[in-house]
Design a protein around this motif. Sequence first.
Motif, PDB file in Angstrom:
ATOM      1  N   VAL A 236      27.454  39.200  39.785  1.00  0.00           N
ATOM      2  CA  VAL A 236      27.168  40.595  39.444  1.00  0.00           C
ATOM      3  C   VAL A 236      25.741  40.957  39.831  1.00  0.00           C
ATOM      4  CG1 VAL A 236      26.867  42.208  37.526  1.00  0.00           C
ATOM      5  CG2 VAL A 236      28.887  40.731  37.613  1.00  0.00           C
ATOM      6  N   ASP A 237      24.791  40.110  39.488  1.00  0.00           N
ATOM      7  CA  ASP A 237      23.380  40.405  39.772  1.00  0.00           C
ATOM      8  C   ASP A 237      23.122  40.493  41.274  1.00  0.00           C
ATOM      9  OD1 ASP A 237      22.887  40.400  37.071  1.00  0.00           O
ATOM     10  OD2 ASP A 237      22.057  38.370  37.017  1.00  0.00           O
ATOM     11  N   GLU A 238      23.696  39.563  42.024  1.00  0.00           N
ATOM     12  CA  GLU A 238      23.470  39.566  43.472  1.00  0.00           C
ATOM     13  C   GLU A 238      24.132  40.777  44.122  1.00  0.00           C
ATOM     14  OE1 GLU A 238      23.502  36.429  47.232  1.00  0.00           O
ATOM     15  OE2 GLU A 238      24.768  36.030  45.485  1.00  0.00           O
ATOM     16  N   THR A 239      25.309  41.139  43.636  1.00  0.00           N
ATOM     17  CA  THR A 239      26.000  42.316  44.167  1.00  0.00           C
ATOM     18  C   THR A 239      25.201  43.580  43.898  1.00  0.00           C
ATOM     19  OG1 THR A 239      28.192  41.300  43.926  1.00  0.00           O
ATOM     20  CG2 THR A 239      28.098  43.714  43.983  1.00  0.00           C
ATOM     21  N   ASN A 518      40.154  40.896  34.370  1.00  0.00           N
ATOM     22  CA  ASN A 518      39.994  41.872  33.286  1.00  0.00           C
ATOM     23  C   ASN A 518      40.953  43.059  33.437  1.00  0.00           C
ATOM     24  OD1 ASN A 518      38.680  42.573  30.862  1.00  0.00           O
ATOM     25  ND2 ASN A 518      37.291  43.981  31.921  1.00  0.00           N
ATOM     26  N   GLY A 519      42.120  42.782  33.999  1.00  0.00           N
ATOM     27  CA  GLY A 519      43.134  43.812  34.161  1.00  0.00           C
ATOM     28  C   GLY A 519      42.825  44.861  35.204  1.00  0.00           C
ATOM     29  N   THR A 520      41.881  44.576  36.109  1.00  0.00           N
ATOM     30  CA  THR A 520      41.491  45.572  37.106  1.00  0.00           C
ATOM     31  C   THR A 520      41.162  44.895  38.424  1.00  0.00           C
ATOM     32  OG1 THR A 520      40.044  47.465  37.502  1.00  0.00           O
ATOM     33  CG2 THR A 520      39.033  45.512  36.522  1.00  0.00           C
ATOM     34  N   THR A 521      40.784  45.695  39.405  1.00  0.00           N
ATOM     35  CA  THR A 521      40.378  45.180  40.709  1.00  0.00           C
ATOM     36  C   THR A 521      38.869  45.338  40.870  1.00  0.00           C
ATOM     37  OG1 THR A 521      40.779  47.346  41.701  1.00  0.00           O
ATOM     38  CG2 THR A 521      42.604  45.762  41.756  1.00  0.00           C
ATOM     39  N   LYS A 522      38.325  44.720  41.924  1.00  0.00           N
ATOM     40  CA  LYS A 522      36.882  44.681  42.233  1.00  0.00           C
ATOM     41  C   LYS A 522      36.038  44.633  40.949  1.00  0.00           C
ATOM     42  CE  LYS A 522      37.031  49.600  43.573  1.00  0.00           C
ATOM     43  NZ  LYS A 522      36.992  50.512  44.724  1.00  0.00           N
ATOM     44  N   HIS A 523      36.352  43.650  40.119  1.00  0.00           N
ATOM     45  CA  HIS A 523      35.733  43.531  38.802  1.00  0.00           C
ATOM     46  C   HIS A 523      34.229  43.326  38.899  1.00  0.00           C
ATOM     47  CE1 HIS A 523      35.280  42.798  34.608  1.00  0.00           C
ATOM     48  NE2 HIS A 523      35.126  41.488  34.700  1.00  0.00           N
ATOM     49  N   VAL A 524      33.787  42.498  39.828  1.00  0.00           N
ATOM     50  CA  VAL A 524      32.356  42.248  39.989  1.00  0.00           C
ATOM     51  C   VAL A 524      31.630  43.540  40.347  1.00  0.00           C
ATOM     52  CG1 VAL A 524      30.629  41.147  41.475  1.00  0.00           C
ATOM     53  CG2 VAL A 524      32.504  39.797  40.540  1.00  0.00           C
ATOM     54  N   LEU A 525      32.189  44.291  41.278  1.00  0.00           N
ATOM     55  CA  LEU A 525      31.547  45.537  41.689  1.00  0.00           C
ATOM     56  C   LEU A 525      31.456  46.518  40.520  1.00  0.00           C
ATOM     57  CD1 LEU A 525      30.370  47.285  43.956  1.00  0.00           C
ATOM     58  CD2 LEU A 525      32.699  48.071  44.439  1.00  0.00           C
ATOM     59  N   ARG A 526      32.507  46.635  39.733  1.00  0.00           N
ATOM     60  CA  ARG A 526      32.481  47.542  38.587  1.00  0.00           C
ATOM     61  C   ARG A 526      31.384  47.154  37.607  1.00  0.00           C
ATOM     62  NH1 ARG A 526      37.191  50.672  38.449  1.00  0.00           N
ATOM     63  NH2 ARG A 526      38.846  49.909  39.826  1.00  0.00           N
ATOM     64  N   GLU A 527      31.267  45.870  37.342  1.00  0.00           N
ATOM     65  CA  GLU A 527      30.238  45.402  36.413  1.00  0.00           C
ATOM     66  C   GLU A 527      28.842  45.606  36.983  1.00  0.00           C
ATOM     67  OE1 GLU A 527      30.467  44.066  33.154  1.00  0.00           O
ATOM     68  OE2 GLU A 527      32.388  45.098  33.425  1.00  0.00           O
ATOM     69  N   ALA A 528      28.709  45.397  38.281  1.00  0.00           N
ATOM     70  CA  ALA A 528      27.402  45.536  38.915  1.00  0.00           C
ATOM     71  C   ALA A 528      26.916  46.980  38.908  1.00  0.00           C
ATOM     72  CB  ALA A 528      27.466  45.017  40.348  1.00  0.00           C
ATOM     73  N   MET A 529      27.852  47.925  38.977  1.00  0.00           N
ATOM     74  CA  MET A 529      27.495  49.330  39.117  1.00  0.00           C
ATOM     75  C   MET A 529      27.557  50.126  37.814  1.00  0.00           C
ATOM     76  SD  MET A 529      26.597  49.917  42.284  1.00  0.00           S
ATOM     77  CE  MET A 529      25.766  48.299  42.193  1.00  0.00           C
ATOM     78  N   LYS A 530      28.107  49.555  36.754  1.00  0.00           N
ATOM     79  CA  LYS A 530      28.385  50.359  35.568  1.00  0.00           C
ATOM     80  C   LYS A 530      27.135  50.940  34.913  1.00  0.00           C
ATOM     81  CE  LYS A 530      28.648  46.671  32.062  1.00  0.00           C
ATOM     82  NZ  LYS A 530      29.560  46.018  31.090  1.00  0.00           N
ATOM     83  N   GLU A 531      25.989  50.288  35.064  1.00  0.00           N
ATOM     84  CA  GLU A 531      24.777  50.826  34.451  1.00  0.00           C
ATOM     85  C   GLU A 531      24.292  52.100  35.139  1.00  0.00           C
ATOM     86  OE1 GLU A 531      20.840  48.828  35.793  1.00  0.00           O
ATOM     87  OE2 GLU A 531      22.340  47.198  35.768  1.00  0.00           O
ATOM     88  N   PHE A 532      24.772  52.333  36.364  1.00  0.00           N
ATOM     89  CA  PHE A 532      24.346  53.523  37.102  1.00  0.00           C
ATOM     90  C   PHE A 532      25.353  54.663  37.005  1.00  0.00           C
ATOM     91  CE2 PHE A 532      23.016  49.697  39.540  1.00  0.00           C
ATOM     92  CZ  PHE A 532      21.656  49.762  39.262  1.00  0.00           C
TER      93      PHE A 532
END
Length: 656
Positions: A236-239, A518-532
């Motif tokens: 997540v951090d690297e993404t 987590n029941g979804t796709t591109k989970h890492v990307l979602r987590e990486a971007m959710k703060e924005f």
Amino acid sequence: MCGFVSIYDRLGQPVNLDIIQKMTQTMIHRGPNEEGIILDGHLGLGFRRLSINGLKEGSQPFLNHNQSIAVVFNGEIYNYKELKKWLEELGYQFMTDTEAETLIHLYEEVGFDLPKYLRGMFAFQIWDREQDILFGARDQMGIKPMYWCETDHYYVFSSEIKGLLACPEVKRQVNQEALSHYLTFQYVPDPLTMFAGIYKIPPAHTWMVKNKEIKIQKYWEAQFQPDENRSFSDCVDETRAVIKESVHAHLMSEVPRGAFLSSGIDSSAIVALHRQHENVQTFTVGFDIPGYSELEFAKQTADTLKTNHHEVKIDATRYQEILPRLIWHQDEPVADPSAIALYFVSQLASQHVTVALSGEGADELFGGYLIYREPSALQMFSYLDSQTRKWLGSWASHLPNIKGKNYLLRGSKTVEERYFGNAFIFDEKMKKNLMTEELQQAYISPWTVTGPIYNRVPNADDVTKMQYLDIHSWLCGNILMKADKMSMANSLEVRTPFTDIRVFEVASRIPTKYKIANGTTKHVLREAMKEFLPTHVAQKKKLGFPVPIRYWLKNEFYQWAKDIIEESATSDFIRKSYALQLLEKHKHGHADHSRKIWTVLCFMLWHQVYIEEKYQFSTIEKGEVRRHHVILNLDGHQLLKKQGYSMRIANSMRSF
């Protein structure tokens, strides 16, 4: 963003100026600001410029100090300043701060390894006069296009097929093998085009004309190498870090910038990160029909992110009227209804900005398509041996159309047998019903396209295999192709930060267990971007630019579609009776054949535009051309006098 053409006469005869000029002017929409032409005996280069960077000194073709090397270049090199600094440290002297001059000096330093040093979207050609070599390359992901053909006398290259067709030796003829593949994929896979004898340069490939022969070879491979030992938080951090850096890099320009905005995470993330650097103008397209519009969601996102938002709403009449012209812009039939939506949002954006950022590529790189969840749903079948699965498939094929039949059929097949990419239009049985006997003689299995790609990753997990196939087919053949052609039709440069080479390097190391989770796709990307992102976006499924083709073909488009099928001069290829049968079944609600019908209609319209030449289109320049460029004959350094062109002394690089 620009367009260029070239002719290499294999017989050593001088290239005709009128031919190069005619080819170049077919692409004024790619470069409304300037035109430049170089003739050098048996080599001719033509260029159209859309000024983005180096507004005062970035004219092309660009020559080195002694006019021994010339370059034409389409795209953006995001690391050119780093490369320029390195080359200056090596002793190279620069007269400009441009990507074109950087390419020339980099070629002088590293030769044919040049594209391996580049980060960006690009297609370029370098003419090395002393070695009599024409050398070029296309970017790693296939963002910028390149086409070529061989005639009796020439090798001809162009940023668009219409540029090639302006050369008298290039013929207009349907490639029947390509048509067979098109009916499967809804686009023509590399390296074929719908024109016989015209080919695409595949992404991540170079081409070289030397000793009157052409050689095309790969210089880079998009390989997934998931690191199963990495933690989720590290991924997540690297993404997050690499996407932030990519968006910042993609803001490089001397002209106004903006961004496309839909309701999903991809474009919203780009806009949110863009907003950290400057005020942003955003653009959205939608339709009147419920369920086919993202206008409300996009407006909500724009309000939250505080952008200057613009939107356009399209109805069936406007969509239908523009379609033949847009197929002309596409060069080939691409039966993706969202391509036309992309045209309208590009048209809107071009009224306000010259560069627009967009979210293409996130799904392919980070595992965003819902179909990528299928391997998990079919996991139970993987415990069966191949013979049992084959028997199960045979048994299920004889069942009536009941719930669960398709699940059994797909579970009985390996991923290589069931997945042909993100779009799969006609299966083999329906395709043969549609094809005439003549076309069936040219039939080639779609396995000839997907098989070699799958064979390069035999040990990958199923999701990774699907991503790998899509990156090497769907992404470049459909997604990036329509982004380039529909934006360039409006003299707009679209940049796609997710397809950046550094972003891919990070995405390629993410394990599948973190992408589909987590029941979804591109989970890492979602987590990486959710703060924005606004909360209503972070977990929302992406719709893209949905288009109501299903509804229109039952209503406003029905008679229009019927007329096209009945009047089309494609009886040598398509069984019209079967196409009309599909249309009637769709209209009366017996089945949803909208994508199949649309695929047939796009081919028939393409045939009208390019083979029958029923329509005559010309490019209308966007605004006033700032200045015409010189036409230079390097053989003897004599300027060619041509009415309407400025005459300038041609004794230095600054002549350009």
